[in-house]
Every structure is written in structure tokens, then in C-alpha cells.
Scaffold this motif. Structure first.
Motif, PDB file in Angstrom:
ATOM      1  N   ASP A  65      -4.896  39.669 -39.736  1.00 49.87           N
ATOM      2  CA  ASP A  65      -4.609  39.475 -38.311  1.00 49.87           C
ATOM      3  C   ASP A  65      -3.810  38.190 -38.106  1.00 49.87           C
ATOM      4  O   ASP A  65      -4.248  37.108 -38.510  1.00 49.87           O
ATOM      5  CB  ASP A  65      -5.941  39.401 -37.553  1.00 49.87           C
ATOM      6  N   PRO A  66      -2.615  38.249 -37.479  1.00 52.17           N
ATOM      7  CA  PRO A  66      -1.839  37.030 -37.238  1.00 52.17           C
ATOM      8  C   PRO A  66      -2.368  36.187 -36.087  1.00 52.17           C
ATOM      9  O   PRO A  66      -1.909  35.063 -35.878  1.00 52.17           O
ATOM     10  CB  PRO A  66      -0.443  37.578 -36.899  1.00 52.17           C
ATOM     11  N   SER A  67      -3.331  36.719 -35.318  1.00 57.35           N
ATOM     12  CA  SER A  67      -3.870  35.980 -34.168  1.00 57.35           C
ATOM     13  C   SER A  67      -4.444  34.641 -34.612  1.00 57.35           C
ATOM     14  O   SER A  67      -5.176  34.560 -35.594  1.00 57.35           O
ATOM     15  CB  SER A  67      -4.977  36.793 -33.483  1.00 57.35           C
ATOM     16  N   ASP A  68      -4.086  33.592 -33.870  1.00 56.93           N
ATOM     17  CA  ASP A  68      -4.594  32.239 -34.111  1.00 56.93           C
ATOM     18  C   ASP A  68      -4.191  31.688 -35.482  1.00 56.93           C
ATOM     19  O   ASP A  68      -4.862  30.839 -36.046  1.00 56.93           O
ATOM     20  CB  ASP A  68      -6.127  32.218 -33.967  1.00 56.93           C
ATOM     21  N   GLN A  69      -3.093  32.194 -36.035  1.00 53.91           N
ATOM     22  CA  GLN A  69      -2.591  31.715 -37.326  1.00 53.91           C
ATOM     23  C   GLN A  69      -1.244  31.036 -37.129  1.00 53.91           C
ATOM     24  O   GLN A  69      -0.339  31.600 -36.510  1.00 53.91           O
ATOM     25  CB  GLN A  69      -2.425  32.882 -38.302  1.00 53.91           C
ATOM     26  N   ASN A  70      -1.080  29.825 -37.677  1.00 54.69           N
ATOM     27  CA  ASN A  70       0.199  29.122 -37.591  1.00 54.69           C
ATOM     28  C   ASN A  70       1.173  29.575 -38.665  1.00 54.69           C
ATOM     29  O   ASN A  70       2.375  29.401 -38.551  1.00 54.69           O
ATOM     30  CB  ASN A  70      -0.015  27.605 -37.718  1.00 54.69           C
ATOM     31  N   ASP A  71       0.657  30.139 -39.731  1.00 52.15           N
ATOM     32  CA  ASP A  71       1.487  30.517 -40.863  1.00 52.15           C
ATOM     33  C   ASP A  71       1.088  31.897 -41.338  1.00 52.15           C
ATOM     34  O   ASP A  71       0.029  32.412 -40.975  1.00 52.15           O
ATOM     35  CB  ASP A  71       1.306  29.498 -41.996  1.00 52.15           C
ATOM     36  N   LYS A  72       1.925  32.493 -42.163  1.00 56.46           N
ATOM     37  CA  LYS A  72       1.625  33.843 -42.642  1.00 56.46           C
ATOM     38  C   LYS A  72       0.394  33.827 -43.541  1.00 56.46           C
ATOM     39  O   LYS A  72       0.138  32.870 -44.267  1.00 56.46           O
ATOM     40  CB  LYS A  72       2.821  34.423 -43.390  1.00 56.46           C
ATOM     41  N   ARG A  73      -0.363  34.905 -43.476  1.00 59.02           N
ATOM     42  CA  ARG A  73      -1.553  35.045 -44.305  1.00 59.02           C
ATOM     43  C   ARG A  73      -1.157  35.369 -45.739  1.00 59.02           C
ATOM     44  O   ARG A  73      -0.133  35.995 -45.996  1.00 59.02           O
ATOM     45  CB  ARG A  73      -2.449  36.162 -43.768  1.00 59.02           C
ATOM     46  N   ILE A  74      -2.007  34.959 -46.660  1.00 61.27           N
ATOM     47  CA  ILE A  74      -1.835  35.361 -48.050  1.00 61.27           C
ATOM     48  C   ILE A  74      -2.511  36.716 -48.207  1.00 61.27           C
ATOM     49  O   ILE A  74      -3.697  36.875 -47.908  1.00 61.27           O
ATOM     50  CB  ILE A  74      -2.468  34.319 -49.006  1.00 61.27           C
ATOM     51  N   PHE A  75      -1.756  37.707 -48.668  1.00 59.09           N
ATOM     52  CA  PHE A  75      -2.315  39.043 -48.807  1.00 59.09           C
ATOM     53  C   PHE A  75      -3.301  39.095 -49.972  1.00 59.09           C
ATOM     54  O   PHE A  75      -2.996  38.649 -51.078  1.00 59.09           O
ATOM     55  CB  PHE A  75      -1.205  40.080 -49.024  1.00 59.09           C
TER      56      PHE A  75
END
Length: 425
Positions: A76-86
């Protein structure tokens, strides 16, 4: 039926809600809350949606818990400043199994009727072309980029937002659509950062079926630094898994909550009725130094998460560590080992200890302090205790400092403890 909105409102469990929800909830309604398997354990922030599921079920509604194994592949990109690590597929599968078991255990404590589902069971059968033709056509790009979670990432020019993460909201919206069709689910609930994802599902259902469905969010529980508890946040989380956060640390988290916060938390984290909570708050106010509210909440939640037997053992450890009258040297091997398991600890080899080791060297290794100078300042301020005895100089620790043949307990100030175990390695 009892008024669930009124119940959640006085407990401080409502942030946003869709207009008309009060009328719908006068009838039996199926609701769902999702849990992403981005870690192998839930944390104290996740207890809030679990408690909400239980409130709805106890008041005559039908609660569904959804484990997002499929959406976990995206993040979920919500509340994330940067891309998630899959995460790798085997890790997500392992995490899903672990948190499903945790949810099952926690929900059984209050109810055996709450159904747990996994969105991979329906999403794995969808072809990409079918999805973008049959589902994607109903939601415009303009609508998607108006969401705060997406807008924030687009403005963060370093990495922006990938198409993968951009699609998350639409896939979560499809979950709501699927549950609406298959389970007649009319309400999705999530943390306040989920409002954009929830309203996407509401819009999708409206355009495809013409049905009116609803959304509700609750406030996020934050750490002392103001950051939310999150499964992708590795540091400072209070986990439900005893291997990640020991029952002692878990119990102490609740005991050390401020008076201001605990008055909110007893409403959020317990099922006591309003009159009883008002009475508890009044009782606490008369003697706040006794920490009545903190102990009440710590008892309820530690017993729920870890069981009554472990709660009793944790209280025993707390009494040993914090009671000035308890003589640490008198405790048996079993008690010492349980303390060792539950507080920060380190193993030291007998070989290294044979000639003795300086106190400051141990304090530096224990991570109590960042440097020997910092540890030395604490020593000069009379803040260091060994086996509950004040130490005023950088002594050489030797055989006579060992308790129970292999343990030495260190204390810094009133609340920080560390223990070393000396054995052959």
C-alpha cells in the motif's frame, strides 16, 4: 440493535464516515477490515481494527477479517514517502500464515464467529487484460491522482510512484466489490490513511452495481515520536509475537504510557462499558502515582495477547526489577532465566570473563550507551546499578558479581535493565 456508531464515537474510534451510515447500521450489516501481510507479526496498532471487528460482531453485525496476501505483493503506498520494497512470494506466504494464526487466536478470545478470508483466493484467478477492461474502465486517472496517497507520492519527485503501487487502490476497491457481491458486505473499515482506498471501492461498486455502500475510518495509534505503528516499520514497534517483543516489554509498554494517553487507551483497547471506565478514571485521578489505569489496561491486553499465566509471570518479573526491597541475589535459577529471556540480554563467554571485565566495557557492548564517555557520565551521576546495588566507579567485574552461577543484572536509571549470561561458547 445497539447503536454501534455511538459506541465507537465515545471510545474515540471514528475519524471519518460516509453519510447515511447511521441509518444502515440500525440493521444487521456485514462489514470488513483488511490486514496486509507485510510482516510476520501484527503489532499494537493492529489491535484497534481487531477490537472494532469484535465490537461489530458483539452488537449483532457480521464481521469479516480479510488478509491481503494478493495486495501484499504490491504494498500500500498510503502514508509512504518512498516506494515499498517488494517482498518475495515465499515471505508473503509465510507472513500470511503467521498473521492469520494470530488473528484467529485473538478473535477466538472474544468470538468464534468472525470469518477470516484471503483475497488471493479470488484475485489469483483474474487475467490482467480482463481486469483492466472490466474493472479499470470504471475509475478515471483523474480520480486516482486526486487521492492524497497518490498525490503525495507524485509530488515526491525523487522516485514518484510506480504503476504497480498506483494500482493498489483499484485492487483494494475490487476486494470490496467482490465481498459486496459474494457476502453482501456493505461497509469497509480501515485506519485514517485508508480513506482514499475505501472511497475508491465505494465508487467502483456504485458504478458497476448502482448499490450504496459505506466506509468508516478510525484514528491511527502512533508511537511517542508521532509515527504510526506499522508492520514495515522495523524499529520501536510493539509486536504481538513474543519473539519480536517479549511479554515483559509488551507489558511495560502499557505500564509506561502517560496519564493523558491512558485515559484514551482504556476506551480504545478494552471492552469495559462507559460507566465503568468513568469510574476507573475517577479512581486513577485520586492516586495517579499508583498507575491504576495503566495496570488495568496492561492486565486486559497482556492477558488477551499472551495469556493469563504469562501475564502473572511478567508481573512477577516487574516486581523483582522495580521493588527496591527485593534482593536479586536470592532468586532461583528458573526465575533468573525467565528474567534473562524477557529483558534485553547478552551472552558473554567464560573465557573473556575469567580475568574480569571493566564495567564501562560491558555498558558499551550492551547498547545502553553510544560511547564509553556517555556511560562514564552516567556512572558519575550515580545512575548505574549492578544486581540492584549502586555502583560509583568503573569496577572490574569478577566472579563475585555473578548471581545464580551465570547472571549479572545491570540497571540504568529507574526503568532500563540489561542482563548478561556467562557461559562457555
Amino acid at each position: 440493535m445497539k447503536d454501534i456508531i455511538e459506541e465507537l464515537s465515545w471510545r474515540g474510534l471514528i475519524q471519518n464516515k460516509v453519510t447515511g451510515i447511521e441509518k444502515q447500521l440500525k440493521k444487521k450489516t456485514t462489514i470488513y477490515i483488511g490486514f496486509d501481510p507485510t510482516s510476520d507479526s501484527l503489532h499494537v496498532g493492529n489491535l484497534v481494527p481487531i477490537i472494532i471487528l469484535i465490537h461489530f460482531q458483539k452488537m449483532g453485525h457480521k464481521s469479516l477479517g480479510l488478509i491481503g496476501e494478493a495486495t501484499g505483493f504490491i504494498g500500500d503506498p498510503s502514508d509512504q514517502n518512498d516506494k515499498r520494497i517488494f517482498l518475495k512470494k515465499n515471505i508473503i506466504k509465510k507472513n500470511t500464515k503467521s498473521i492469520t494464526q494470530q488473528l484467529s487466536n485473538l478473535l477466538k478470545f472474544y468470538s468464534k464467529k468472525i470469518e477470516l478470508l484471503n483475497n488471493l483466493n479470488w484475485i489469483k484467478n483474474i487475467y490482467f487484460i480482463d481486469f483492466i477492461r472490466k474493472i479499470g474502465k470504471f475509475i478515471t486517472i483523474n480520480y486516482m491522482i486526486s487521492k492524497d496517497s497518490v498525490k503525495k507520492r507524485i509530488q515526491y519527485k525523487k522516485n514518484g510512484i510506480s504503476f504497480t503501487e498506483f494500482s493498489y487502490s483499484l485492487i483494494q476497491g475490487y476486494d470490496f466489490l467482490f465481498l459486496n457481491k459474494e457476502k453482501n458486505c456493505l461497509l469497509q473499515i480501515g485506519g485514517s490513511d485508508q480513506w482514499g482506498n475505501i472511497t475508491t471501492g465505494i465508487e467502483l461498486i456504485k458504478k458497476i452495481t448502482g448499490k450504496k455502500v459505506y466506509g468508516l475510518t478510525f484514528p491511527l495509534i502512533t508511537k511517542s515520536n508521532g509515527i504510526k505503528f506499522g508492520k514495515s516499520q522495523k524499529d520501536e514497534n510493539i509486536w504481538l509475537d513474543p519473539k519480536k517483543t517479549t511479554p515483559y516489554q509488551f507489558y511495560q509498554f502499557w505500564i509506561n504510557i502517560s496519564d493523558t494517553e491512558i485515559k484514551k487507551f482504556i476506551k480504545i483497547y478494552t471492552f469495559f462499558p462507559k460507566k465503568k471506565i468513568d469510574f476507573f478514571i475517577l479512581k486513577h485521578k485520586k492516586n495517579p502515582e499508583k498507575r491504576f489505569l495503566q495496570k488495568k489496561v496492561a492486565y486486559e491486553i497482556t492477558k488477551w495477547v499472551h495469556g493469563k499465566k504469562i501475564y502473572e509471570e511478567v508481573v512477577k518479573i516487574s516486581n523483582i526489577l522495580f521493588d527496591k526491597n527485593n534482593q536479586f541475589s536470592f532468586f532461583n535459577e528458573e526465575t533468573l532465566f525467565y528474567i534473562y529471556k524477557n529483558i534485553p540480554h547478552m551472552i558473554l563467554s567464560q573465557t573473556k570473563f575469567k580475568k574480569g571485565i571493566l564495567l564501562l566495557d560491558i555498558l558499551k557492548k550492551s547498547h545502553f550507551f553510544n560511547s564509553k564517555n556517555e556511560a562514564n557520565r552516567a556512572l558519575n551521576l550515580n545512575s548505574i546499578f549492578i544486581n540492584k546495588k549502586l555502583i560509583k566507579e568503573n569496577i572490574l567485574l569478577k566472579k563475585e558479581n555473578i548471581i545464580g552461577k551465570k547472571y549479572i543484572l545491570f540497571q540504568f536509571g529507574k526503568k532500563k535493565f540489561f542482563i548478561i549470561k556467562i557461559e562457555s561458547i
